[in-house]
Motif scaffolding. Structure first.
Motif, PDB file in Angstrom:
ATOM      1  N   ASP A 241       0.968  -1.275  -0.017  1.00 50.62           N
ATOM      2  CA  ASP A 241       0.044  -0.058   0.049  1.00 50.62           C
ATOM      3  C   ASP A 241       0.698   1.264  -0.159  1.00 50.62           C
ATOM      4  N   ALA A 242       0.753   2.179  -1.039  1.00 55.35           N
ATOM      5  CA  ALA A 242       1.557   3.226  -1.173  1.00 55.35           C
ATOM      6  C   ALA A 242       1.004   4.282   0.027  1.00 55.35           C
ATOM      7  N   PHE A 243       2.093   5.161   0.303  1.00 61.44           N
ATOM      8  CA  PHE A 243       1.607   6.166   1.271  1.00 61.44           C
ATOM      9  C   PHE A 243       1.597   7.600   0.536  1.00 61.44           C
ATOM     10  N   LYS A 250      -1.876  15.108   6.355  1.00 59.26           N
ATOM     11  CA  LYS A 250      -2.022  13.726   7.221  1.00 59.26           C
ATOM     12  C   LYS A 250      -1.508  12.685   6.253  1.00 59.26           C
ATOM     13  N   ILE A 251      -0.762  11.808   6.875  1.00 53.27           N
ATOM     14  CA  ILE A 251      -0.197  10.597   6.393  1.00 53.27           C
ATOM     15  C   ILE A 251      -1.547   9.518   5.926  1.00 53.27           C
ATOM     16  N   CYS A 252      -1.705   8.922   4.626  1.00 54.77           N
ATOM     17  CA  CYS A 252      -2.629   8.110   4.408  1.00 54.77           C
ATOM     18  C   CYS A 252      -2.018   7.113   3.315  1.00 54.77           C
ATOM     19  N   SER A 266      -2.086  -0.681  14.172  1.00 50.57           N
ATOM     20  CA  SER A 266      -3.017  -0.099  13.159  1.00 50.57           C
ATOM     21  C   SER A 266      -2.227   1.021  12.305  1.00 50.57           C
ATOM     22  N   ASP A 267      -2.772   1.115  11.127  1.00 53.50           N
ATOM     23  CA  ASP A 267      -1.852   2.198  10.418  1.00 53.50           C
ATOM     24  C   ASP A 267      -2.839   3.323  10.071  1.00 53.50           C
ATOM     25  N   GLY A 268      -3.997   3.552  10.688  1.00 57.21           N
ATOM     26  CA  GLY A 268      -4.915   4.670  10.533  1.00 57.21           C
ATOM     27  C   GLY A 268      -6.227   4.633   9.401  1.00 57.21           C
ATOM     28  N   SER A 269      -5.733   3.549   8.695  1.00 55.80           N
ATOM     29  CA  SER A 269      -6.982   3.368   7.723  1.00 55.80           C
ATOM     30  C   SER A 269      -8.000   2.430   8.271  1.00 55.80           C
ATOM     31  N   GLU A 270      -8.965   2.018   7.615  1.00 53.21           N
ATOM     32  CA  GLU A 270     -10.160   1.372   7.720  1.00 53.21           C
ATOM     33  C   GLU A 270      -9.638  -0.033   8.040  1.00 53.21           C
ATOM     34  N   ILE A 271      -9.811  -0.864   9.190  1.00 54.13           N
ATOM     35  CA  ILE A 271      -9.579  -2.185   9.350  1.00 54.13           C
ATOM     36  C   ILE A 271     -10.494  -2.936   9.160  1.00 54.13           C
ATOM     37  N   ILE A 272     -10.395  -3.953   8.281  1.00 50.16           N
ATOM     38  CA  ILE A 272     -11.365  -4.879   7.587  1.00 50.16           C
ATOM     39  C   ILE A 272     -10.751  -6.401   7.929  1.00 50.16           C
ATOM     40  N   LEU A 273     -11.962  -7.135   8.430  1.00 40.51           N
ATOM     41  CA  LEU A 273     -11.676  -8.402   8.551  1.00 40.51           C
ATOM     42  C   LEU A 273     -12.860  -9.361   8.237  1.00 40.51           C
TER      43      LEU A 273
END
Length: 346
Positions: A241-243, A250-252, A266-273
């Motif tokens: 995943d490119a930053f 803000k970093i995304c 966690s990297d700040g983006s949506e957590i999907i499971l």
């Protein structure tokens, strides 16, 4: 028998499917959180039985009572104890299987470990135990709501069919009910608003703890995060995943193949499971098993009231266990560096 989950936000489940009640004790909830029985009941109503023809006909109101830990509508910081009394037990439905092991159930393994088993619906191994998880999850979701974190779960596939195709799903379920069979499915959960840095890089990885939490749900046989098993067929150039910086500086990330977690944090983006649920093992078709009392190979047909599919009622259970895990990780993270400690105590 381990019935406690969590380190800083601890949840202890108790009770049996056909005992007097099931309940939970939540320890580690901070004082001052607005909390009433109605808050808990909202989530419990999403998992209770008897709501449609695709759930067990067992009639339970699943009405929760808060026994401790609140005063004048707010938490006190002390353990919160909650109970749901069982009403529609009908243990006689299980008398015919007291000496046989139901295929797909925990009957044999429970007996092998403890030397006995509660044949009335599985006891502690019953899906009714999840009442405790959902009640605790309601508290976790209240905490997360105060922090702007949302947890949303839903059925994504049922019996291999996209759950959004309701007509095809209903036709398939009706067919399997007529055949006295059951169906599995997949529940997807999305968590938004989680700050970067939750979790640890080694044994307390956030994805590892989420997987443990979800796998502890009785009928779950698989968990994947982000692209999951699909990464085994991807190349690094596709999977990374490119930053970048967004418009606010803000970093995304441009993509989210990692599912919101990198290196266990966690990297700040949506957590999907996603969680894979097996078909309900209680089916009325003849099945081969053994009779431990006579030492014979026998045939069994399960009677009583059972869910032809557990996915629809399990959605809120997945949501609850995910919320509990995120709250526990948030509380653990409060003392992860000196800046945080200084901000609080100064």
């Amino acid at each position: 028998m381990s019935s406690t989950y969590g380190r800083f936000f601890q949840v202890t489940s108790w009770g049996e499917s056909h005992g007097k009640a099931v309940g939970v004790v939540v320890d580690g909830c901070p004082a001052g959180l607005p909390l009433t029985e109605a808050d808990i009941q909202t989530l419990l109503d999403r998992r209770k039985p008897g709501q449609n023809k695709y759930t067990t006909a067992r009639k339970e109101g699943d009405e929760v009572q808060i026994l401790s830990g609140t005063f004048e509508g707010k938490t006190t910081g002390t353990p919160i104890s909650m109970v749901v009394f069982n009403q529609d037990q009908r243990s006689r439905d299980y008398s015919a299987i007291m000496d046989v092991y139901r295929p797909g159930h925990a009957d044999y393994t429970f007996d092998a470990k403890y030397g006995f088993r509660d044949y009335r619906g599985g006891g502690r191994s019953s899906g009714r135990e999840t009442i405790a998880r959902v009640a605790a999850g309601a508290i976790a979701e209240k905490i997360l709501g105060e922090l702007g974190v949302t947890v949303r779960a839903y059925a994504s596939r049922i019996g291999g069919i996209d759950a959004s195709d309701t007509e095809a799903v209903q036709a398939f379920l009706d067919q399997k009910i007529a055949e006295q069979d059951s169906v599995g499915g997949i529940v997807e959960c999305r968590i938004t608003g989680v700050p970067a840095g939750l979790g640890d890089p080694v044994f307390e990885k956030l994805d590892a703890n989420l997987a443990k939490a979800i796998m502890s749900i009785g009928a779950v046989k698989g968990v994947e995060i982000g692209d999951g098993f699909a990464v085994a067929e991807a190349c690094g150039s596709e999977n990374n995943d490119a930053f970048r910086y967004d418009e606010e500086g803000k970093i995304c990330k441009k993509t989210n193949h990692a599912g919101g977690i990198l290196g266990g944090m966690s990297d700040g983006s949506e957590i999907i499971l996603r969680a894979a649920f097996k078909p309900t093992p209680s089916i009325a078709q003849p099945q081969e098993t053994v009779n431990r009392a006579t030492g014979e190979n026998v045939e069994i047909q399960i009677k009583g009231r059972h869910d032809p599919i557990v996915v629809n009622r399990a959605v809120v259970v997945v949501e609850s266990m995910a919320a509990i895990t995120i709250v526990d990780a948030l509380f653990a993270n409060m003392h992860s560096n000196m800046d945080g400690i200084l901000r609080y105590y100064r």
